[in-house]
Motif scaffolding. Sequence first.
Motif, PDB file in Angstrom:
ATOM      1  N   GLU A 131       0.766  -1.137   0.041  1.00 39.90           N
ATOM      2  CA  GLU A 131       0.001  -0.009  -0.072  1.00 39.90           C
ATOM      3  C   GLU A 131       0.902   1.398  -0.021  1.00 39.90           C
ATOM      4  O   GLU A 131       0.690   2.106  -0.855  1.00 39.90           O
ATOM      5  CB  GLU A 131      -1.042   0.020   1.085  1.00 39.90           C
ATOM      6  N   PRO A 132       1.920   1.428   0.966  1.00 42.70           N
ATOM      7  CA  PRO A 132       2.660   2.617   0.818  1.00 42.70           C
ATOM      8  C   PRO A 132       3.242   2.737  -0.535  1.00 42.70           C
ATOM      9  O   PRO A 132       3.786   3.867  -0.872  1.00 42.70           O
ATOM     10  CB  PRO A 132       3.611   2.439   1.963  1.00 42.70           C
ATOM     11  N   ARG A 133       3.814   1.659  -1.017  1.00 38.40           N
ATOM     12  CA  ARG A 133       4.541   1.991  -2.319  1.00 38.40           C
ATOM     13  C   ARG A 133       3.619   2.215  -3.561  1.00 38.40           C
ATOM     14  O   ARG A 133       3.965   2.924  -4.291  1.00 38.40           O
ATOM     15  CB  ARG A 133       5.247   0.274  -2.839  1.00 38.40           C
ATOM     16  N   ASP A 134       2.202   1.960  -3.396  1.00 41.66           N
ATOM     17  CA  ASP A 134       1.491   2.105  -4.490  1.00 41.66           C
ATOM     18  C   ASP A 134       1.100   3.650  -4.357  1.00 41.66           C
ATOM     19  O   ASP A 134       0.956   4.277  -5.484  1.00 41.66           O
ATOM     20  CB  ASP A 134       0.187   1.564  -4.161  1.00 41.66           C
ATOM     21  N   VAL A 135       1.106   4.276  -2.917  1.00 41.26           N
ATOM     22  CA  VAL A 135       0.655   5.644  -2.784  1.00 41.26           C
ATOM     23  C   VAL A 135       1.992   6.319  -3.357  1.00 41.26           C
ATOM     24  O   VAL A 135       1.781   7.359  -4.176  1.00 41.26           O
ATOM     25  CB  VAL A 135       0.660   5.672  -1.314  1.00 41.26           C
ATOM     26  N   ILE A 136       3.259   5.972  -2.978  1.00 43.68           N
ATOM     27  CA  ILE A 136       4.186   6.458  -3.507  1.00 43.68           C
ATOM     28  C   ILE A 136       4.538   6.718  -4.925  1.00 43.68           C
ATOM     29  O   ILE A 136       4.625   7.735  -5.622  1.00 43.68           O
ATOM     30  CB  ILE A 136       5.598   5.858  -2.924  1.00 43.68           C
ATOM     31  N   SER A 137       4.091   5.593  -5.552  1.00 41.90           N
ATOM     32  CA  SER A 137       4.176   5.318  -7.225  1.00 41.90           C
ATOM     33  C   SER A 137       3.200   6.493  -7.899  1.00 41.90           C
ATOM     34  O   SER A 137       3.254   6.427  -8.921  1.00 41.90           O
ATOM     35  CB  SER A 137       3.789   3.874  -7.450  1.00 41.90           C
ATOM     36  N   SER A 138       2.171   6.694  -7.131  1.00 39.80           N
ATOM     37  CA  SER A 138       1.092   7.578  -7.591  1.00 39.80           C
ATOM     38  C   SER A 138       1.745   9.073  -8.147  1.00 39.80           C
ATOM     39  O   SER A 138       1.102   9.950  -8.861  1.00 39.80           O
ATOM     40  CB  SER A 138      -0.137   7.969  -6.849  1.00 39.80           C
ATOM     41  N   VAL A 139       2.772   9.394  -7.255  1.00 46.45           N
ATOM     42  CA  VAL A 139       3.575  10.629  -7.752  1.00 46.45           C
ATOM     43  C   VAL A 139       4.962  10.435  -8.144  1.00 46.45           C
ATOM     44  O   VAL A 139       5.380  11.440  -8.822  1.00 46.45           O
ATOM     45  CB  VAL A 139       3.557  11.372  -6.067  1.00 46.45           C
ATOM     46  N   ALA A 140       5.695   9.618  -7.803  1.00 40.14           N
ATOM     47  CA  ALA A 140       7.142   9.529  -8.090  1.00 40.14           C
ATOM     48  C   ALA A 140       7.473   7.830  -8.436  1.00 40.14           C
ATOM     49  O   ALA A 140       6.914   7.073  -8.422  1.00 40.14           O
ATOM     50  CB  ALA A 140       8.037   9.955  -6.888  1.00 40.14           C
ATOM     51  N   THR A 183      20.986   3.988  -3.571  1.00 45.32           N
ATOM     52  CA  THR A 183      19.817   3.958  -4.699  1.00 45.32           C
ATOM     53  C   THR A 183      19.901   5.314  -5.721  1.00 45.32           C
ATOM     54  O   THR A 183      19.193   5.037  -6.654  1.00 45.32           O
ATOM     55  CB  THR A 183      18.519   3.873  -4.229  1.00 45.32           C
ATOM     56  N   ASN A 184      20.440   6.098  -5.228  1.00 48.20           N
ATOM     57  CA  ASN A 184      20.438   7.541  -5.920  1.00 48.20           C
ATOM     58  C   ASN A 184      18.942   8.192  -5.944  1.00 48.20           C
ATOM     59  O   ASN A 184      18.723   9.031  -6.883  1.00 48.20           O
ATOM     60  CB  ASN A 184      20.821   7.085  -7.411  1.00 48.20           C
ATOM     61  N   ALA A 185      18.207   7.863  -5.051  1.00 42.19           N
ATOM     62  CA  ALA A 185      17.066   8.429  -4.924  1.00 42.19           C
ATOM     63  C   ALA A 185      17.121   9.788  -4.497  1.00 42.19           C
ATOM     64  O   ALA A 185      17.984  10.194  -3.776  1.00 42.19           O
ATOM     65  CB  ALA A 185      15.876   7.493  -4.020  1.00 42.19           C
ATOM     66  N   ASP A 186      16.123  10.675  -4.819  1.00 41.88           N
ATOM     67  CA  ASP A 186      16.080  11.904  -4.308  1.00 41.88           C
ATOM     68  C   ASP A 186      15.873  12.212  -2.903  1.00 41.88           C
ATOM     69  O   ASP A 186      16.332  12.994  -2.125  1.00 41.88           O
ATOM     70  CB  ASP A 186      15.026  12.809  -5.245  1.00 41.88           C
ATOM     71  N   LEU A 187      15.000  11.083  -2.317  1.00 45.67           N
ATOM     72  CA  LEU A 187      14.628  11.319  -0.702  1.00 45.67           C
ATOM     73  C   LEU A 187      14.125   9.908  -0.439  1.00 45.67           C
ATOM     74  O   LEU A 187      13.968   8.964  -1.274  1.00 45.67           O
ATOM     75  CB  LEU A 187      13.604  12.302  -0.835  1.00 45.67           C
ATOM     76  N   LEU A 188      14.132   9.609   0.802  1.00 48.15           N
ATOM     77  CA  LEU A 188      13.521   8.586   1.503  1.00 48.15           C
ATOM     78  C   LEU A 188      12.029   8.954   2.170  1.00 48.15           C
ATOM     79  O   LEU A 188      11.957   9.898   2.965  1.00 48.15           O
ATOM     80  CB  LEU A 188      14.607   8.268   2.426  1.00 48.15           C
ATOM     81  N   VAL A 189      11.492   7.953   1.950  1.00 52.15           N
ATOM     82  CA  VAL A 189       9.943   7.869   2.662  1.00 52.15           C
ATOM     83  C   VAL A 189       9.928   6.847   3.615  1.00 52.15           C
ATOM     84  O   VAL A 189      10.160   5.616   3.196  1.00 52.15           O
ATOM     85  CB  VAL A 189       8.863   8.093   1.473  1.00 52.15           C
ATOM     86  N   SER A 190       9.030   7.166   4.665  1.00 51.91           N
ATOM     87  CA  SER A 190       8.856   6.132   5.635  1.00 51.91           C
ATOM     88  C   SER A 190       7.198   6.186   5.835  1.00 51.91           C
ATOM     89  O   SER A 190       6.687   7.494   5.721  1.00 51.91           O
ATOM     90  CB  SER A 190       9.433   6.127   7.056  1.00 51.91           C
ATOM     91  N   ASP A 208       7.827  11.501   6.000  1.00 53.72           N
ATOM     92  CA  ASP A 208       7.026  10.719   6.273  1.00 53.72           C
ATOM     93  C   ASP A 208       5.816  10.579   4.739  1.00 53.72           C
ATOM     94  O   ASP A 208       5.947  11.381   4.123  1.00 53.72           O
ATOM     95  CB  ASP A 208       5.762  11.163   7.380  1.00 53.72           C
ATOM     96  N   LEU A 209       5.232   9.430   4.699  1.00 50.78           N
ATOM     97  CA  LEU A 209       4.446   9.595   3.436  1.00 50.78           C
ATOM     98  C   LEU A 209       3.430  10.622   3.281  1.00 50.78           C
ATOM     99  O   LEU A 209       3.222  11.084   2.260  1.00 50.78           O
ATOM    100  CB  LEU A 209       3.704   8.117   3.653  1.00 50.78           C
ATOM    101  N   THR A 210       2.862  11.252   4.414  1.00 44.96           N
ATOM    102  CA  THR A 210       1.884  12.025   4.323  1.00 44.96           C
ATOM    103  C   THR A 210       2.761  13.380   3.868  1.00 44.96           C
ATOM    104  O   THR A 210       2.000  14.305   3.020  1.00 44.96           O
ATOM    105  CB  THR A 210       1.212  12.077   5.589  1.00 44.96           C
ATOM    106  N   GLU A 211       3.646  13.810   4.429  1.00 39.46           N
ATOM    107  CA  GLU A 211       4.005  14.812   4.278  1.00 39.46           C
ATOM    108  C   GLU A 211       4.746  14.963   2.900  1.00 39.46           C
ATOM    109  O   GLU A 211       4.913  15.817   1.979  1.00 39.46           O
ATOM    110  CB  GLU A 211       5.560  14.970   5.158  1.00 39.46           C
TER     111      GLU A 211
END
Length: 223
Positions: A131-140, A183-190, A208-211
Amino acid sequence: MIYFRGCTAREKETSIADATENLLKSAGVDYKVLDDEKCCGSVLLRTGFIDEAQSQIQKNTEALSGELILTSCAGCYKTLNQDYEGLDVIHISQFLKELIDDKKLNFNKKDLTVTYHDSCHLGRHCSIFEEPRDVISSVADLVEMQNNHENSLCCGAGGGVKSAYPEIADEIADSRISQAIDTNADLLVSSCPFCKLNLKNRGLDVLDLTEFLIEYGDVNEEQ
């Protein structure tokens, strides 16, 4: 619905509670918070203060029964879901996924790469991975660290380590951030306020995911 903010989001990482409420309002969710919200009792349970924990559980159960309970905190989710009886609990990552699927929240996809940290409580303890991965993937775009899902590394803060052995907590957090940087990611989400608290300020932006959704999602309220 009751939004149970949890101690960390309510007192230390207040921007998480603010971001969550902004998202709920954008989606038109009818919710309330408890003015006298108490700790879920997780720390008491995990450190052996069982009588005190049971007293806390009884008080919270009286205040929360009969409502859908939304949590920001992975630890609160695990405790309310597994150590209480008869409560209907949902974690914010699950609820955001539902709101996105129902098109009650719409986000604009960005040219952005994000890596995700599975907290121990939400991941291995409660099997909430996608679920959190799906939410992230809606934006990035999502890229995985070497250790992810069931094999994720701890942030270093849990089990009282951050309080009792802060130097060990720092070492573990630095190791996790090193994987994120690789990973060369721009940021980390938890999806855990406590994880964010221990992982931030170590060489990579941590949200945070909400932020993350508030800052990068450009919430589109048109339905």
